[in-house]
Scaffold this motif. Structure first.
Motif, PDB file in Angstrom:
ATOM      1  N   ILE A 464       0.865  -1.183   0.000  1.00 58.73           N
ATOM      2  CA  ILE A 464       0.000   0.000   0.000  1.00 58.73           C
ATOM      3  C   ILE A 464       0.903   1.234   0.000  1.00 58.73           C
ATOM      4  CG2 ILE A 464      -1.781   1.268   1.260  1.00 58.73           C
ATOM      5  CD1 ILE A 464      -2.753  -1.503   2.211  1.00 58.73           C
ATOM      6  N   VAL A 465       0.734   2.011  -1.051  1.00 59.02           N
ATOM      7  CA  VAL A 465       1.589   3.180  -1.251  1.00 59.02           C
ATOM      8  C   VAL A 465       0.773   4.420  -0.888  1.00 59.02           C
ATOM      9  CG1 VAL A 465       3.017   4.401  -2.929  1.00 59.02           C
ATOM     10  CG2 VAL A 465       2.621   1.952  -3.198  1.00 59.02           C
ATOM     11  N   ILE A 466       1.265   5.196   0.060  1.00 63.53           N
ATOM     12  CA  ILE A 466       0.474   6.347   0.508  1.00 63.53           C
ATOM     13  C   ILE A 466       1.092   7.654   0.031  1.00 63.53           C
ATOM     14  CG2 ILE A 466      -0.455   7.543   2.531  1.00 63.53           C
ATOM     15  CD1 ILE A 466      -0.667   4.779   3.835  1.00 63.53           C
ATOM     16  N   GLY A 467       0.335   8.372  -0.778  1.00 61.67           N
ATOM     17  CA  GLY A 467       0.794   9.662  -1.292  1.00 61.67           C
ATOM     18  C   GLY A 467       1.561   9.493  -2.593  1.00 61.67           C
ATOM     19  N   LEU A 468       1.766  10.596  -3.277  1.00 60.11           N
ATOM     20  CA  LEU A 468       2.540  10.564  -4.520  1.00 60.11           C
ATOM     21  C   LEU A 468       4.004  10.592  -4.136  1.00 60.11           C
ATOM     22  CD1 LEU A 468       2.585  10.608  -7.582  1.00 60.11           C
ATOM     23  CD2 LEU A 468       2.566  13.101  -7.477  1.00 60.11           C
ATOM     24  N   ILE A 469       4.616   9.412  -4.071  1.00 57.36           N
ATOM     25  CA  ILE A 469       6.009   9.338  -3.614  1.00 57.36           C
ATOM     26  C   ILE A 469       6.953   9.476  -4.808  1.00 57.36           C
ATOM     27  CG2 ILE A 469       5.453   8.037  -1.521  1.00 57.36           C
ATOM     28  CD1 ILE A 469       6.279   5.491  -2.959  1.00 57.36           C
ATOM     29  N   TYR A 470       8.231   9.506  -4.533  1.00 54.21           N
ATOM     30  CA  TYR A 470       9.274   9.703  -5.551  1.00 54.21           C
ATOM     31  C   TYR A 470       8.982   8.859  -6.798  1.00 54.21           C
ATOM     32  CZ  TYR A 470      13.863   9.193  -7.755  1.00 54.21           C
ATOM     33  OH  TYR A 470      14.890   9.140  -8.657  1.00 54.21           O
ATOM     34  N   ALA A 488       0.664  -3.276  -6.264  1.00 51.05           N
ATOM     35  CA  ALA A 488       0.584  -2.016  -5.520  1.00 51.05           C
ATOM     36  C   ALA A 488      -0.831  -1.438  -5.511  1.00 51.05           C
ATOM     37  CB  ALA A 488       1.543  -1.009  -6.133  1.00 51.05           C
ATOM     38  N   LEU A 489      -1.199  -0.906  -4.347  1.00 49.09           N
ATOM     39  CA  LEU A 489      -2.462  -0.176  -4.224  1.00 49.09           C
ATOM     40  C   LEU A 489      -2.097   1.235  -3.772  1.00 49.09           C
ATOM     41  CD1 LEU A 489      -5.689  -0.377  -3.946  1.00 49.09           C
ATOM     42  CD2 LEU A 489      -5.191  -0.411  -1.518  1.00 49.09           C
ATOM     43  N   PHE A 490      -2.558   2.226  -4.517  1.00 48.10           N
ATOM     44  CA  PHE A 490      -2.175   3.604  -4.218  1.00 48.10           C
ATOM     45  C   PHE A 490      -3.300   4.326  -3.491  1.00 48.10           C
ATOM     46  CE2 PHE A 490       0.342   2.124  -7.743  1.00 48.10           C
ATOM     47  CZ  PHE A 490       1.618   2.562  -7.413  1.00 48.10           C
ATOM     48  N   LEU A 491      -2.947   4.927  -2.366  1.00 46.30           N
ATOM     49  CA  LEU A 491      -3.929   5.698  -1.591  1.00 46.30           C
ATOM     50  C   LEU A 491      -3.440   7.139  -1.498  1.00 46.30           C
ATOM     51  CD1 LEU A 491      -5.013   3.886   1.702  1.00 46.30           C
ATOM     52  CD2 LEU A 491      -6.257   4.065  -0.433  1.00 46.30           C
ATOM     53  N   GLY A 492      -4.353   8.079  -1.683  1.00 48.90           N
ATOM     54  CA  GLY A 492      -3.975   9.488  -1.527  1.00 48.90           C
ATOM     55  C   GLY A 492      -3.787   9.824  -0.050  1.00 48.90           C
ATOM     56  N   LEU A 496      -6.908   8.197   4.016  1.00 50.07           N
ATOM     57  CA  LEU A 496      -6.472   7.269   5.067  1.00 50.07           C
ATOM     58  C   LEU A 496      -7.631   6.557   5.757  1.00 50.07           C
ATOM     59  CD1 LEU A 496      -3.394   9.024   6.700  1.00 50.07           C
ATOM     60  CD2 LEU A 496      -3.495   7.337   4.874  1.00 50.07           C
ATOM     61  N   GLU A 497      -8.831   7.091   5.582  1.00 51.85           N
ATOM     62  CA  GLU A 497      -9.972   6.395   6.212  1.00 51.85           C
ATOM     63  C   GLU A 497     -10.189   5.026   5.556  1.00 51.85           C
ATOM     64  OE1 GLU A 497     -10.323   9.031   4.296  1.00 51.85           O
ATOM     65  OE2 GLU A 497     -11.820   8.562   2.773  1.00 51.85           O
ATOM     66  N   ARG A 498      -9.608   4.838   4.351  1.00 56.57           N
ATOM     67  CA  ARG A 498      -9.744   3.525   3.675  1.00 56.57           C
ATOM     68  C   ARG A 498      -8.676   2.533   4.128  1.00 56.57           C
ATOM     69  NH1 ARG A 498      -9.334   3.733  -2.362  1.00 56.57           N
ATOM     70  NH2 ARG A 498      -9.617   1.505  -2.075  1.00 56.57           N
ATOM     71  N   LEU A 499      -7.685   3.048   4.869  1.00 59.58           N
ATOM     72  CA  LEU A 499      -6.513   2.216   5.147  1.00 59.58           C
ATOM     73  C   LEU A 499      -6.845   0.926   5.899  1.00 59.58           C
ATOM     74  CD1 LEU A 499      -3.488   1.889   4.865  1.00 59.58           C
ATOM     75  CD2 LEU A 499      -3.136   3.302   6.877  1.00 59.58           C
ATOM     76  N   SER A 500      -7.664   1.036   6.968  1.00 60.07           N
ATOM     77  CA  SER A 500      -7.884  -0.184   7.751  1.00 60.07           C
ATOM     78  C   SER A 500      -8.618  -1.241   6.917  1.00 60.07           C
ATOM     79  CB  SER A 500      -8.632   0.126   9.042  1.00 60.07           C
ATOM     80  OG  SER A 500      -9.874   0.642   8.745  1.00 60.07           O
ATOM     81  N   GLU A 501      -9.458  -0.781   5.990  1.00 55.84           N
ATOM     82  CA  GLU A 501     -10.202  -1.742   5.165  1.00 55.84           C
ATOM     83  C   GLU A 501      -9.276  -2.440   4.141  1.00 55.84           C
ATOM     84  OE1 GLU A 501     -12.344   0.012   1.175  1.00 55.84           O
ATOM     85  OE2 GLU A 501     -12.685   1.018   3.082  1.00 55.84           O
ATOM     86  N   VAL A 502      -8.199  -1.739   3.697  1.00 56.56           N
ATOM     87  CA  VAL A 502      -7.318  -2.368   2.693  1.00 56.56           C
ATOM     88  C   VAL A 502      -6.127  -3.095   3.319  1.00 56.56           C
ATOM     89  CG1 VAL A 502      -7.963  -0.819   0.820  1.00 56.56           C
ATOM     90  CG2 VAL A 502      -6.043  -0.205   2.287  1.00 56.56           C
ATOM     91  N   LEU A 503      -5.994  -3.013   4.637  1.00 51.15           N
ATOM     92  CA  LEU A 503      -4.898  -3.731   5.310  1.00 51.15           C
ATOM     93  C   LEU A 503      -5.290  -5.194   5.502  1.00 51.15           C
ATOM     94  CD1 LEU A 503      -3.614  -1.135   7.930  1.00 51.15           C
ATOM     95  CD2 LEU A 503      -2.264  -2.221   6.135  1.00 51.15           C
ATOM     96  N   THR A 504      -5.343  -5.905   4.399  1.00 53.58           N
ATOM     97  CA  THR A 504      -5.788  -7.297   4.437  1.00 53.58           C
ATOM     98  C   THR A 504      -4.594  -8.237   4.661  1.00 53.58           C
ATOM     99  OG1 THR A 504      -5.743  -7.040   2.061  1.00 53.58           O
ATOM    100  CG2 THR A 504      -7.906  -7.069   3.085  1.00 53.58           C
ATOM    101  N   CYS A 527      -1.329   8.107  12.289  1.00 56.36           N
ATOM    102  CA  CYS A 527      -2.485   7.296  11.897  1.00 56.36           C
ATOM    103  C   CYS A 527      -2.032   6.043  11.146  1.00 56.36           C
ATOM    104  CB  CYS A 527      -3.408   8.170  11.042  1.00 56.36           C
ATOM    105  SG  CYS A 527      -4.619   7.276  10.118  1.00 56.36           S
ATOM    106  N   ILE A 528      -1.127   6.226  10.165  1.00 60.04           N
ATOM    107  CA  ILE A 528      -0.672   5.073   9.364  1.00 60.04           C
ATOM    108  C   ILE A 528       0.071   4.088  10.262  1.00 60.04           C
ATOM    109  CG2 ILE A 528       0.648   4.342   7.341  1.00 60.04           C
ATOM    110  CD1 ILE A 528       0.507   7.310   6.393  1.00 60.04           C
ATOM    111  N   GLY A 529       0.964   4.643  11.103  1.00 61.61           N
ATOM    112  CA  GLY A 529       1.776   3.796  11.995  1.00 61.61           C
ATOM    113  C   GLY A 529       0.895   2.947  12.894  1.00 61.61           C
ATOM    114  N   LYS A 530      -0.108   3.582  13.496  1.00 61.41           N
ATOM    115  CA  LYS A 530      -0.976   2.847  14.434  1.00 61.41           C
ATOM    116  C   LYS A 530      -1.697   1.703  13.718  1.00 61.41           C
ATOM    117  CE  LYS A 530      -1.927   6.043  18.166  1.00 61.41           C
ATOM    118  NZ  LYS A 530      -2.661   7.251  18.480  1.00 61.41           N
ATOM    119  N   LEU A 531      -2.252   2.027  12.548  1.00 61.37           N
ATOM    120  CA  LEU A 531      -3.020   1.001  11.829  1.00 61.37           C
ATOM    121  C   LEU A 531      -2.120  -0.129  11.328  1.00 61.37           C
ATOM    122  CD1 LEU A 531      -5.554   3.189   9.819  1.00 61.37           C
ATOM    123  CD2 LEU A 531      -6.090   1.462  11.537  1.00 61.37           C
ATOM    124  N   ALA A 532      -0.976   0.252  10.748  1.00 66.99           N
ATOM    125  CA  ALA A 532      -0.066  -0.784  10.223  1.00 66.99           C
ATOM    126  C   ALA A 532       0.415  -1.665  11.375  1.00 66.99           C
ATOM    127  CB  ALA A 532       1.108  -0.134   9.503  1.00 66.99           C
TER     128      ALA A 532
END
Ligand code: PLP
Length: 760
Positions: A464-470, A488-492, A496-504, A527-532
């Motif tokens: 899961i790639v968060i944000g437009l990275i390098y 890869a799944l790209f999330l803006g 982040l509200e979708r993150l817990s649902e895609v952390l399969t 937020c990302i750290g806690k969920l991951a």
């Protein structure tokens, strides 16, 4: 016969147009002047139609064969007769296989052992990856009853640019937008560019010398022999050319290393070589021979090896430490049947090298595969350091047995493991980042590639790639998916509200950057750290842009922190490297094992330079922050500037300011002009800057500017750019650590003033 440049360029252009299929046609000249070549007549290649009608009689398609449309041919002949002209040359293109007169070309050109078209020359133009390459001419020699071949080298001119960073500089300067257009359209090649895209001169020289010495057409250098092998095996695996690896080795590292690529080889014994006829390229068989002395192996088993030429089964011979490798006077003969010869020259201790040396090379005559490997090396970053390439060439030009080295490296005293500098650097980085342990790599991208290899597996392919990275990380993750374990799944940043649902269950890692490059987004690390962490998914944070001075991702739950040490940490534009730091010490072992097994350590010389450059990092970073802030505020207030992208102006999803995660904004600020057109960008960029340099890197002590999207997303459509919300004419300023900011602001002021001047 000499083909005029313009005529040759037209034939090449036809090849580029027809790519990935073969082009074909004629060059015409006057009947009564043997030397005259006047016009190019492209013809229709009807190979696809013939194949469709009768695949048995015509097994080839337009991709690997040509047949000139007989009706077009007849028509041309009729009109030529009237004009006193005739066909002098038959040309066709070779997409991605190089310029050579193939067995099929020869067969078509002969009739009962004689020339089918007496007096006519054949021209074969290579079209490599859609770009014009070299060419050959084939003329029938009646005395020899065979074709004489004349090579015509590639005609791409090299655009000379300046190098940023001195002898071992990692980037070239890009003076104008037209210069960039010419380069991106394949009309010129850069003499100097960013080190991963345009190998430094020392590396090019090394590759050329070694290729010539081994009678190979291509040489690609890597950080070690092992990483050369890793890159080749990964490539073959990804392009579905490797299904069954047949391995002959005597208890070397390879048996430990292969499972990490999920390759389970079948072993055979070098003393009882299997019948070559048992292997088949169509079945995806690949032979890998790990030999202590490849020359001896070739001498003993040349006949066996030769059989693989006809079978087209790839044979790789790997030699961990090639003996007497750096003796330039030794010439080798390329063994028949060999596809790839990998030779390493890593020595952490040697009586010839005071400080360790590390490197390796893949040698081959396979044009297409080597061109594709070259493209992959740009992304995967296991590059040979320019310092090591130079040291190698320097060493090999003297008789090492008798010489006492006098270069700048000789004051270095060999330490127990040759990695004293690496240890000192990672210790320092861990202290700054609050991490448990760290390792250094040949580049930032190689650090990223290692984590992908380590964390993404068959049962956990999802990232899961968060944000437009390098851009390179983004595309490496996006495009590696074909057969490797990467989906890869790209999330803006705002999704982040979708993150817990895609952390399969199948997620192998979550990755983001502390400040994204180039739009300076700041993800909600907490937020990302806690969920991951809660889902037990490894959380990877690239902290290159914020640097350890401004953010400690471990505090927010990062399991792995990445750095491109090529940037702020060195600041000098003359070092390439990467780092991975781990939160928990138990994560280190697997990482270390992968790094060791595949030779992905930073070279001792690069570690030494980085260690020197890091001594004033914290002071420099303070100035990077301050200068960048001054630039951002100046831009935000300027009437000719549209949107400004700067870390402080970004807010995380919960609305809390980014100061929560960052103690400084780093050194990047991007923006678009209010009048956001290419013409206007050109006015801004092409004019003179007195203090700012025009270069594509960042983290440099000198302030740099570049038209970012034109460099990284040149061929992308408007829709593609819209999807990732990246403006086509984005300008990125990579602030420096200068003590005086006024000249930088003055430069920007003048450049912006140019954009509001009316054209006469
Ligand atoms: N990560 C980020 C954020 C970068 O900006 C870059 C390069 O620009 C890299 C990684 C790759 O580092 P390197 O160029 O050292 O391979």
């Amino acid at each position: 016969m000499r083909i005029p440049e313009q005529i040759l360029a037209e034939c090449h252009a036809h090849g580029v147009e027809a790519y990935p299929e073969e082009s074909c046609g004629f060059i015409v000249g006057n009947i009564d002047d043997a030397e005259s070549l006047e016009t190019v007549h492209p013809m229709r290649n009807i190979m696809n139609e013939l194949h469709e009608e009768d695949p048995e009689q015509y097994p080839r398609t337009g991709r690997d064969g040509y047949m000139i449309d007989p009706r077009e041919h007849m028509k041309l002949e009729r009109s030529l007769k009237k004009e006193g002209k005739q066909i002098k040359v038959i040309y066709h293109s070779h997409p991605d296989v190089g310029a050579y007169f193939s067995a099929k070309d020869k067969e078509d050109a002969l009739w009962n052992g004689n020339a089918r078209y007496p007096g006519i020359t054949f021209l074969v133009c290579a079209t490599n990856q859609g770009k014009a390459g070299d060419a050959i001419l084939a003329d029938f020699n009646t005395t020899e009853s065979d074709f004489d071949i004349t090579e015509i080298p590639e005609i791409t001119p090299v655009a000379s640019s300046e190098l940023l960073g001195g002898t071992f500089g990692v980037s070239g300067l890009l003076p104008t937008l037209d210069f960039i257009h010419e380069w991106k359209n394949g009309k010129t090649e850069l003499e100097y560019g960013y080190f991963r895209f345009v190998p430094p001169k020392q590396v090019r020289t090394f590759q050329q010398q070694l290729a010539v010495r081994h009678q190979a057409r291509h040489g690609l250098a890597y950080s070690s022999g092992r990483s050369s092998l890793l890159e080749l095996l990964s490539y073959l695996q990804d392009s579905s050319l490797l299904t069954n690896l047949h391995l002959a080795s005597s208890g070397t590292f390879i048996t430990d290393a292969l499972p990490s690529l999920e390759i389970l080889p079948q072993s055979f014994n070098l003393n009882e070589l299997p019948d070559a006829e048992n292997f088949s390229a169509n079945e995806g068989d690949v032979i890998l021979i790990v030999s202590k002395n490849s020359i001896k192996f070739f001498r003993k088993n040349g006949e066996w090896l030769g059989k693989f030429k006809r079978l087209r089964v790839p044979v790789i011979v790997y030699e961990e430490t090639a003996s007497r490798f750096w003796q330039a006077d030794i010439q080798y003969e390329w063994p028949i049947g060999l596809s790839y010869w990998i030779r390493g020259f890593t020595h952490t201790k040697s009586r010839y090298f005071d400080c360790g040396i590390a490197g390796g090379i893949i040698l081959s005559n396979n044009d297409r595969q080597m061109a594709e490997l070259l493209e992959l090396r740009k992304k995967r970053g296991a590059v040979l350091s320019a310092r090591n390439a130079e040291l190698f060439c320097e060493k090999s030009s003297v008789n090492v047995e008798n010489s006492k080295r006098t270069s700048e490296y000789s004051e270095e005293v060999e330490t127990e493991h040759g990695c004293v500098h690496e240890e000192a650097v990672s210790k320092q980085l861990c202290a700054w980042e609050n991490a448990a342990a760290g390792l250094l790599f040949p580049s930032g991208m190689s650090a990223i590639m290692v984590l992908m290899n380590l964390l993404l597996k068959k049962d956990k392919p999802r990232v899961i790639v968060i944000g437009l990275i390098y851009s390179e990380t983004y595309s490496l993750l996006r495009d590696s998916g074909r057969t490797s374990n990467c989906d890869a799944l790209f999330l803006g940043l705002q999704e982040l509200e979708r993150l817990s649902e895609v952390l399969t269950e199948d997620v192998g890692m979550v990755i983001t950057e502390t400040i994204t490059n180039p739009l300076c987004g700041v993800p909600d690390l907490e937020c990302i750290g806690k969920l991951a962490n809660a889902h037990g998914v490894p959380f990877v944070v690239d902290n290159t842009l914020a640097s350890p001075a401004n953010c400690q991702p471990v505090f927010w739950g990062a399991d792995y922190v990445i750095h491109s040490t090529t940037k702020y940490l060195s600041g000098s534009n003359d070092h390439a490297g990467g780092a991975i730091l781990v939160k928990c010490p138990e994560k280190l072992n697997a990482l270390k094992e992968f790094q060791h097994n595949w030779g992905l350590k930073i070279s001792p010389l690069e570690a030494k330079v980085l260690r020197q450059r890091m001594h004033d990092f914290k002071e420099r970073m303070q100035r990077f922050n301050e200068n960048n802030e001054a630039v951002a505020y100046f831009l935000e207030a300027h009437p000719a500037v549209g949107r400004v992208y700067f870390a402080s102006s970004q807010y995380d999803v919960s609305g809390s300011p980014t100061t929560k995660f960052l103690s400084g904004n780093g050194g990047v600020v991007s923006f678009v002009l209010k009048n956001d057109t290419e013409d206007n960008l050109q006015k801004f960029y092409d004019g003179e800057f007195t203090s700012i340099l025009k270069a594509p890197t960042l983290g440099s002590n000198q302030t740099l500017v570049c038209p970012y999207s034109m460099l990284t997303h040149y061929h992308d459509s408007d829709e593609d750019l819209l999807e990732i919300e990246l403006p086509r004419y984005l300008i990125r300023i990579a602030s420096g650590s200068e003590k005086e900011i006024a000249p930088i602001i003055a430069d920007l002021n003048s450049a912006l003033a140019r954009t509001t001047l009316k054209d006469n």
